[in-house]
Design a protein around this motif. Structure first.
Motif, PDB file in Angstrom:
ATOM      1  N   TYR A 251     -26.750  24.388  33.913  1.00  0.00           N
ATOM      2  CA  TYR A 251     -25.834  23.245  34.053  1.00  0.00           C
ATOM      3  C   TYR A 251     -25.449  23.004  35.507  1.00  0.00           C
ATOM      4  O   TYR A 251     -24.301  22.683  35.833  1.00  0.00           O
ATOM      5  CB  TYR A 251     -24.601  23.476  33.169  1.00  0.00           C
ATOM      6  CG  TYR A 251     -24.983  23.685  31.712  1.00  0.00           C
ATOM      7  CD1 TYR A 251     -25.560  22.661  30.974  1.00  0.00           C
ATOM      8  CD2 TYR A 251     -24.818  24.932  31.099  1.00  0.00           C
ATOM      9  CE1 TYR A 251     -25.934  22.850  29.647  1.00  0.00           C
ATOM     10  CE2 TYR A 251     -25.192  25.130  29.774  1.00  0.00           C
ATOM     11  CZ  TYR A 251     -25.758  24.089  29.061  1.00  0.00           C
ATOM     12  OH  TYR A 251     -26.142  24.286  27.744  1.00  0.00           O
ATOM     13  N   TRP A 252     -26.436  23.131  36.384  1.00  0.00           N
ATOM     14  CA  TRP A 252     -26.247  22.984  37.827  1.00  0.00           C
ATOM     15  C   TRP A 252     -25.732  21.605  38.213  1.00  0.00           C
ATOM     16  O   TRP A 252     -24.922  21.472  39.125  1.00  0.00           O
ATOM     17  CB  TRP A 252     -27.580  23.245  38.540  1.00  0.00           C
ATOM     18  CG  TRP A 252     -28.667  22.296  38.118  1.00  0.00           C
ATOM     19  CD1 TRP A 252     -29.497  22.420  37.044  1.00  0.00           C
ATOM     20  CD2 TRP A 252     -29.005  21.055  38.743  1.00  0.00           C
ATOM     21  NE1 TRP A 252     -30.350  21.346  36.956  1.00  0.00           N
ATOM     22  CE2 TRP A 252     -30.067  20.491  37.991  1.00  0.00           C
ATOM     23  CE3 TRP A 252     -28.527  20.361  39.857  1.00  0.00           C
ATOM     24  CZ2 TRP A 252     -30.654  19.267  38.318  1.00  0.00           C
ATOM     25  CZ3 TRP A 252     -29.118  19.140  40.186  1.00  0.00           C
ATOM     26  CH2 TRP A 252     -30.171  18.607  39.427  1.00  0.00           C
ATOM     27  N   ARG A 253     -26.215  20.577  37.540  1.00  0.00           N
ATOM     28  CA  ARG A 253     -25.872  19.200  37.944  1.00  0.00           C
ATOM     29  C   ARG A 253     -24.416  18.868  37.646  1.00  0.00           C
ATOM     30  O   ARG A 253     -23.737  18.196  38.426  1.00  0.00           O
ATOM     31  CB  ARG A 253     -26.798  18.208  37.222  1.00  0.00           C
ATOM     32  CG  ARG A 253     -26.486  16.742  37.488  1.00  0.00           C
ATOM     33  CD  ARG A 253     -27.554  15.832  36.884  1.00  0.00           C
ATOM     34  NE  ARG A 253     -27.839  16.146  35.503  1.00  0.00           N
ATOM     35  CZ  ARG A 253     -27.174  15.659  34.448  1.00  0.00           C
ATOM     36  NH1 ARG A 253     -26.150  14.825  34.629  1.00  0.00           N
ATOM     37  NH2 ARG A 253     -27.512  15.989  33.212  1.00  0.00           N
ATOM     38  N   GLY A 281     -31.973  31.552  26.808  1.00  0.00           N
ATOM     39  CA  GLY A 281     -30.794  31.922  26.042  1.00  0.00           C
ATOM     40  C   GLY A 281     -29.734  30.843  25.915  1.00  0.00           C
ATOM     41  O   GLY A 281     -28.727  31.043  25.228  1.00  0.00           O
ATOM     42  N   ARG A 282     -29.956  29.694  26.550  1.00  0.00           N
ATOM     43  CA  ARG A 282     -28.949  28.620  26.491  1.00  0.00           C
ATOM     44  C   ARG A 282     -29.026  27.832  25.188  1.00  0.00           C
ATOM     45  O   ARG A 282     -28.125  27.064  24.856  1.00  0.00           O
ATOM     46  CB  ARG A 282     -29.117  27.669  27.681  1.00  0.00           C
ATOM     47  CG  ARG A 282     -28.771  28.303  29.023  1.00  0.00           C
ATOM     48  CD  ARG A 282     -27.283  28.623  29.113  1.00  0.00           C
ATOM     49  NE  ARG A 282     -26.915  29.120  30.423  1.00  0.00           N
ATOM     50  CZ  ARG A 282     -26.868  30.389  30.773  1.00  0.00           C
ATOM     51  NH1 ARG A 282     -27.165  31.325  29.876  1.00  0.00           N
ATOM     52  NH2 ARG A 282     -26.527  30.754  31.990  1.00  0.00           N
ATOM     53  N   SER A 288     -29.409  23.132  18.926  1.00  0.00           N
ATOM     54  CA  SER A 288     -28.883  23.426  20.257  1.00  0.00           C
ATOM     55  C   SER A 288     -29.864  22.973  21.338  1.00  0.00           C
ATOM     56  O   SER A 288     -29.453  22.563  22.421  1.00  0.00           O
ATOM     57  CB  SER A 288     -28.573  24.921  20.394  1.00  0.00           C
ATOM     58  OG  SER A 288     -29.699  25.718  20.099  1.00  0.00           O
ATOM     59  N   TYR A 289     -31.174  23.021  21.033  1.00  0.00           N
ATOM     60  CA  TYR A 289     -32.115  22.516  22.026  1.00  0.00           C
ATOM     61  C   TYR A 289     -31.987  21.004  22.189  1.00  0.00           C
ATOM     62  O   TYR A 289     -32.077  20.484  23.308  1.00  0.00           O
ATOM     63  CB  TYR A 289     -33.574  22.858  21.692  1.00  0.00           C
ATOM     64  CG  TYR A 289     -34.480  22.241  22.725  1.00  0.00           C
ATOM     65  CD1 TYR A 289     -34.604  22.825  23.984  1.00  0.00           C
ATOM     66  CD2 TYR A 289     -35.110  21.018  22.501  1.00  0.00           C
ATOM     67  CE1 TYR A 289     -35.350  22.222  24.982  1.00  0.00           C
ATOM     68  CE2 TYR A 289     -35.865  20.412  23.489  1.00  0.00           C
ATOM     69  CZ  TYR A 289     -35.972  21.024  24.731  1.00  0.00           C
ATOM     70  OH  TYR A 289     -36.689  20.419  25.725  1.00  0.00           O
ATOM     71  N   ASN A 290     -31.779  20.292  21.113  1.00  0.00           N
ATOM     72  CA  ASN A 290     -31.640  18.837  21.204  1.00  0.00           C
ATOM     73  C   ASN A 290     -30.473  18.452  22.112  1.00  0.00           C
ATOM     74  O   ASN A 290     -30.551  17.462  22.855  1.00  0.00           O
ATOM     75  CB  ASN A 290     -31.459  18.224  19.818  1.00  0.00           C
ATOM     76  CG  ASN A 290     -32.747  18.246  19.004  1.00  0.00           C
ATOM     77  OD1 ASN A 290     -33.841  18.306  19.567  1.00  0.00           O
ATOM     78  ND2 ASN A 290     -32.618  18.208  17.682  1.00  0.00           N
ATOM     79  N   ARG A 291     -29.414  19.228  22.073  1.00  0.00           N
ATOM     80  CA  ARG A 291     -28.294  18.968  22.980  1.00  0.00           C
ATOM     81  C   ARG A 291     -28.717  19.215  24.420  1.00  0.00           C
ATOM     82  O   ARG A 291     -28.384  18.433  25.326  1.00  0.00           O
ATOM     83  CB  ARG A 291     -27.088  19.848  22.605  1.00  0.00           C
ATOM     84  CG  ARG A 291     -26.419  19.449  21.298  1.00  0.00           C
ATOM     85  CD  ARG A 291     -25.078  20.153  21.122  1.00  0.00           C
ATOM     86  NE  ARG A 291     -25.237  21.601  20.931  1.00  0.00           N
ATOM     87  CZ  ARG A 291     -25.418  22.188  19.756  1.00  0.00           C
ATOM     88  NH1 ARG A 291     -25.468  21.459  18.645  1.00  0.00           N
ATOM     89  NH2 ARG A 291     -25.530  23.505  19.667  1.00  0.00           N
TER      90      ARG A 291
END
Length: 423
Positions: A251-253, A281-282, A288-291
């Motif tokens: 979530y760098w951005r 692992g995120r 959760s991948y779709n998010r």
């Protein structure tokens, strides 16, 4: 100073400048990361008799390597390896189990042969700053990298150096990285083996990776230290002139919960060539991948706006129970390749032009795509295996197929390709 002397001095400075730029070959057979699927290569496992003097390094847990005490969650398949070492572990039939060492040239060569056989374009060779500042680690990783360089040339695979900053101290370790790169360029000739060399270039320059930039977990090194490293790699008149890829948090951005909340991070990222978000692992399933996929779309747009390239990171599954017993075994199941393919196909659909697979040989966290044993040891330690109908080489096959799909050599599909024998 007379005009003649002034002219000669100016000529000498120009000549020196020209020669100062000659450390790297002008180009490579791999001129860009775009269109390639690369994997990370740890190369950190040892055996007591491999000559490195590091024992069962990275196989052991808390100084012990025996049933009930190991760091790895998947067991490598060893049938094609020329050199393996007997372990204290036993198979179901009572016979001893064996493991390879990354220190052996034959093991590295077999891995590169697999890359060619299955269409994996190459690997980023991990160099851990915390390791190479000591003689033992430096000697080991130099050996692994040297063998990998030779194998990359034999099998026509791309290769690049990835500096992992995990465990790096403050500014005292900046010279460690700088001097290491100088040594690789001078002694190993890693970027100066002619215009048909296999070192990966991007934007017309050798690509070097700094992994671990902007993570919000109280690391000792700072963004200012990173800035010094980038400045050297890009601007040093002798050893610079490189492209730089930065390994950043997921979530760098948005300065999310895994990221250091410091505007300097974006300033530093804009100095790089490629952004490489670490997503392992995120997410753990489709929902959760779709998010995350929506986050990725925003990341790609930000990079385009700031004239940066972006690489999508994918991983096949995750398990580190033996290293962290409180975590469940097979924590993120591979689900017959569907988890891996969901990430890969979605990334391509989102507009990703290059892919990074985590990892080629990471057995500690169960993310390895190389051949994994379907008959691991039994006893006090639990090892993750693939489903009965999934072959040991399936994730090499999927990675190669993904590369073809990325380059539009095969039709795009969101359905995971079946193993070849099941088609």
């Amino acid at each position: 100073m007379n005009i003649k002397h002034t002219f000669l001095l100016a000529l000498l400075m120009v000549t020196s400048s020209v020669f100062a730029q000659s450390k790297h070959s002008k180009t490579s057979r791999f001129k860009s990361y775009k269109g390639l699927i690369m994997a990370g290569y740890q190369g950190w496992h040892n055996a007591p008799e491999d000559g490195a003097g590091r024992g069962w390094y990275h196989y052991q847990s808390k100084g012990k390597f025996e049933p009930g005490s190991t760091n790895i969650d998947v067991w490598p398949e060893t049938g094609e390896l020329k050199k393996v070492y007997q372990t204290p572990f036993v198979l179901a039939d009572g016979s001893p189990a064996y493991l390879p060492s990354a220190h052996d040239a034959s093991t590295v060569e077999t891995h590169f042969k697999w890359m060619k056989d299955y269409g994996v374009d190459g690997v980023f060779m991990q160099r851990f700053v915390a390791e190479i500042r000591g003689k033992s680690g430096r000697n080991h990783f130099n050996t692994v990298l040297g063998n990998a360089l030779k194998s990359s040339q034999k099998y026509g695979r791309a290769i690049s150096v990835m500096y992992d900053l995990s465990g790096t101290r403050d500014s005292v370790d900046v010279p460690v990285l700088i001097n290491d790169w100088k040594n690789l360029v001078d002694s190993m000739k890693i970027t100066s083996q002619g215009n048909n060399q296999t070192y990966l270039y991007h934007n017309g320059k050798p690509l070097v990776v700094l992994w671990g930039v902007g993570f919000g977990d109280n690391r000792k090194y700072t963004l200012k230290d990173i800035d010094k490293m980038i400045d050297f790699l890009k601007n040093d008149p002798v050893y610079g002139g490189c492209s730089v890829m930065l390994g950043v948090p997921t979530y760098w951005r948005e300065f999310g919960n895994d990221t250091e909340n410091n505007p300097l991070l974006h300033t530093i990222i804009k100095k790089a060539d490629i952004v490489h978000p670490w997503t392992i692992g995120r997410y753990s399933n489709d929902a959760s991948y779709n998010r995350y996929s929506e986050v990725q779309k925003g990341d790609i747009a930000w990079c385009k706006q700031n004239k940066l390239d972006y690489v999508g990171v994918v991983f096949p599954g995750f398990s580190w129970h033996n290293m962290n017993p409180k975590s469940p075994s097979n924590q993120i199941p591979r689900n017959r390749g569907k988890f891996f393919w969901k990430q890969t196909s979605s990334a391509i659909k989102n507009g990703v032009e290059m892919l990074y697979v985590a990892m080629f040989d990471e057995v500690d966290e169960g993310t390895a795509i190389f051949k994994v044993s379907k008959n691991p040891p039994v006893g006090a330690s639990t090892f993750v295996t693939f489903e009965d109908d999934i072959p040991s080489d399936y994730y090499l096959y999927l990675s190669g197929y993904a590369g073809k799909m990325l380059r539009k050599q095969v039709a795009f599909t969101e359905d995971v390709p079946l193993p070849p024998k099941q088609k």
